[in-house]
Scaffold this active site. Sequence first.
Site, short mmCIF file in Angstrom:
data_model
loop_
_atom_site.label_atom_id
_atom_site.label_comp_id
_atom_site.label_asym_id
_atom_site.label_seq_id
_atom_site.Cartn_x
_atom_site.Cartn_y
_atom_site.Cartn_z
N CYS A 104 0.82 -1.22 0.00
CA CYS A 104 0.00 0.00 0.00
C CYS A 104 0.85 1.26 0.00
CB CYS A 104 -0.93 0.00 1.21
SG CYS A 104 -2.24 -1.23 1.08
N HIS A 105 1.81 1.36 0.93
CA HIS A 105 2.62 2.57 0.99
C HIS A 105 4.10 2.26 1.14
CE1 HIS A 105 -1.45 3.43 2.65
NE2 HIS A 105 -1.40 4.36 1.69
N GLY A 106 4.48 1.00 0.90
CA GLY A 106 5.89 0.66 0.85
C GLY A 106 6.57 0.51 2.19
#
Lengths: 207, 280, 439
Positions: A171-173
């Site tokens: 999703c956001h690393g």
Amino acid sequence: MFWRGRGRTAPFRRSPQAKGGFKVADSVAGANPEHGAGGDDPSRRDFIHIAAGAAAAGAAVTIAWPLVDQMNPAGDTLALASVEFDLTKVELGQSVTIKWRGKPLFIRHRTGAEIAAAIKDDGAPMRDPQTDEARHKPGKAEWLVLIGTCTHLGCVPTFGGGDYQGWFCPCHGSHYDTSGRIRKGPAPTNLAVPEYAFVSDTMVKVG
Amino acid sequence: MLRKGLAVAALGLALVGGPALAAGSQKEPRTVAWSFSGPFGKFDRAQLQRGFKVYREVCAACHSMNLMSFRNLGQKGGPFYDPKYPNPNDNPYVKTIARDFEVSDIDPETGDVVKRPATPADRFPNPYPNEAAARAGNGGALPPDFSTLSKARKGGPDYVYSLLSGYGTPPAGLEVPAGQYYNPYMLGDVTAFWKGQGHAPKGGFIAMAPQLAPDKVTFDDGTKSTIAQQAKDVAAFMAWVSEPKLEERKAFGVGAMIYLVILSGLLYVSYRRIWRNVAH
Amino acid sequence: MSGHSSYVPKTGFERWLDARLPVARLAYDSLIDFPTPKNLNYWYTFGGILALCLGIQLVTGIVLAMHYVPHVDHAFASIERIMRDVNYGWLIRYMHSNGASMFFIAVYAHMFRGLYYGSYKAPRELLWILGCVIYLLMMATAFMGYVLPWGQMSFHGAVVITNLFGALPIIGESITTWLWGGFAVDNATLNRFFSLHYLMPFMIAGVVILHIWALHVTGNNNPTGVQVQSKADTVPFHPYYTVKDGFAIAVFMLMFAAFVFFNPNALGHPDNYIPANPLVTPAHIVPEWYFLPFYAILRAVPDKLMGVLMMFGAIAVLFILPWLDTSRVRSLRYRPTTRMYFFIFVVACFVLGLCGARLPDEKVIPGLTTFVLLDADLNSMVWLSRFATAYYFAYFLLVLPLMGLSETPLEQPASISEPVLSPSAAMPAGAAASPEKRG
């Protein structure tokens, strides 16, 4: 209680009513708000009134508790609050995801190399410093039990990806290492370790 | 004047009092002094355990109990409650009982329907996969589910006890249809099958054969296993199944009544004190 | 509200609030300072009891709705889950089911009080009619609520009552299909009953506010039926009637608790613990006890449509009651002959209730067979229902109009205070000339 004593002293005057007939407008209650035929002003501080009021309040509180408690988890929800898992199902180097309390639960059977890599990084700078030792049961370093929810915004991290070969959240690393610790990315804390215990060498009880 | 009115009302009530069933009759159930009756009643744990054994060995073959879970057996008030395990899912005895049953599940790898040993969180499994199979296995009759059965019959546990122990030879002159059994405690109307003299006997036909027999179930606590004992114990067990919160309810009730009596007393004195000087 | 308010805000906050939204003033005027006749007896406490019952049903109902599933496959099981697994679910459920019965016990006492003391007479006609509206809404709410557990009685009771609408000519069948949302009582029916059952108590609360407002405009009636004439006749509502209502509520709660904790299924029917089966009809379909009199009236009439009309007529006649009673005297205390007819009316209501629970061809006097009149033996419940129904309607349509014109009432006291302040003023019956005396 805002009981007011009789403040008014002006006498109340009424025209005498004809016997038996029922007047409508004049006798309307509330036409004169002065207190009527009440007797001597009952002392509002009589103990009995306070006791009665307190008892009534007590009854209200007693009935309030069940009305609040009914929203707590019910018996069948609590029944699924803990789950037993057979570890023989997880191959070495593999991770299994099961559903526990409505959330994903990772059970990972770590290889020796993965354990060593995690221990080596114990002192490395990280956002949520924690030793690998603190994240597994004593003597059971090969078993990692973690709640599979990224601590950033709740996505489910994928197994094995990322720079640290632990987990990677797409999703956001966020990158987690082989101990489930956050090493890179926006997640604030390490993957959570739930309450669990070894019922036997091959069985864990989570929750 | 109010008293006169009440007297007339009572007379009216007396006129229409008395049971009179036009269609269907049954013998009044025999009463038992249950340990759980009355405002202070409690279930007899040993009796519940015996009753569960009767259910397990005799009734569970045909009767489902699909609103009960195994964990209920270990909860407070239940037959296998152990204070050491307040969470009944941890109760080892309950886990053992559950493991003896098999429940359907889906194999997560193949997707096939498989049977696995039950856990305390599981419901009691149905002996039949569906209603049609249940009827087929019982001559067209559906064995009722046990979960609320005791509450669903007039007389409750008295009725269950009387029915199970009340089978006997049908009176001469009564033609019992094939696949049915006469029971005087069963609600029914046998007039069409009565070939004898006088009024048709009370009772009806039930599709369930007499199930209990002396020593059919061995009780672990050594209680003599007569039909009456088995019937009493399973009736008590069924009463618990229908009302597992009975003990908690009555205990709360005793406290509530005492509290309300005190509250009424206080309010009454308060009322008299306030109205003392008012001519009314 | 009529009359001048004597509320004086004391604190700064009270003044601020009073200038913007005078809720404190409203509460003070309605519940604290409100002049109430000083001779109200315990029959007058049922209004407060009813308000409490409405509150109890609302709160327990909203809580139950957090756990109940209004689907035919899950309704019965969801209620059993409430009884077994939800913390204190058993308590909340039993409070709600027995609370409904308590609500009706209180409302019948409240209505009988109104009938006895002439509280429906001018100027309180609208107060009475609003009460009838509340009663109708209560009946609708209770009927739909009983369907929700989806037991055998729930289902088959719904079938019987919704089928009644089929008796209406021409439009009957369409209305029934519309009510059902299908061709029989099924999931669509259950779901909409749940929605309406949740809604109606709030409608009841709204009408209750109008009811209390109407009461406060005219002022309370009292057991003498004589209007309040002076300050000497009243006491402020607080503390005199707050404490009396409080005591009556505590005693009522004792009865409520006796049912909830020690005999919670006494007022219900065991068949409702059998999950609904559309293919099997229970041996005796009976509604809940508070509907039994109307059920008896329905079954008393041989024709289906007339039975339905008579059943609704029994409630409709209540709406026009203020114009049926022609007497100028309110309270039956001073109308001895009418009072006797009233007590027989009460007995007739009880008899109707008992008949509603029985089968129509059951014998009233066991063992006695007389002759067949019309369609049934004279010694049968259906004929007893017919006599009781006839009396029910006769009381409203014949007795009250005629007695008001023909009976010579007793002397009413000159005021509420008079019989208390001067015992010698108690008049012998019919002594002095008075306007009520006729012929």
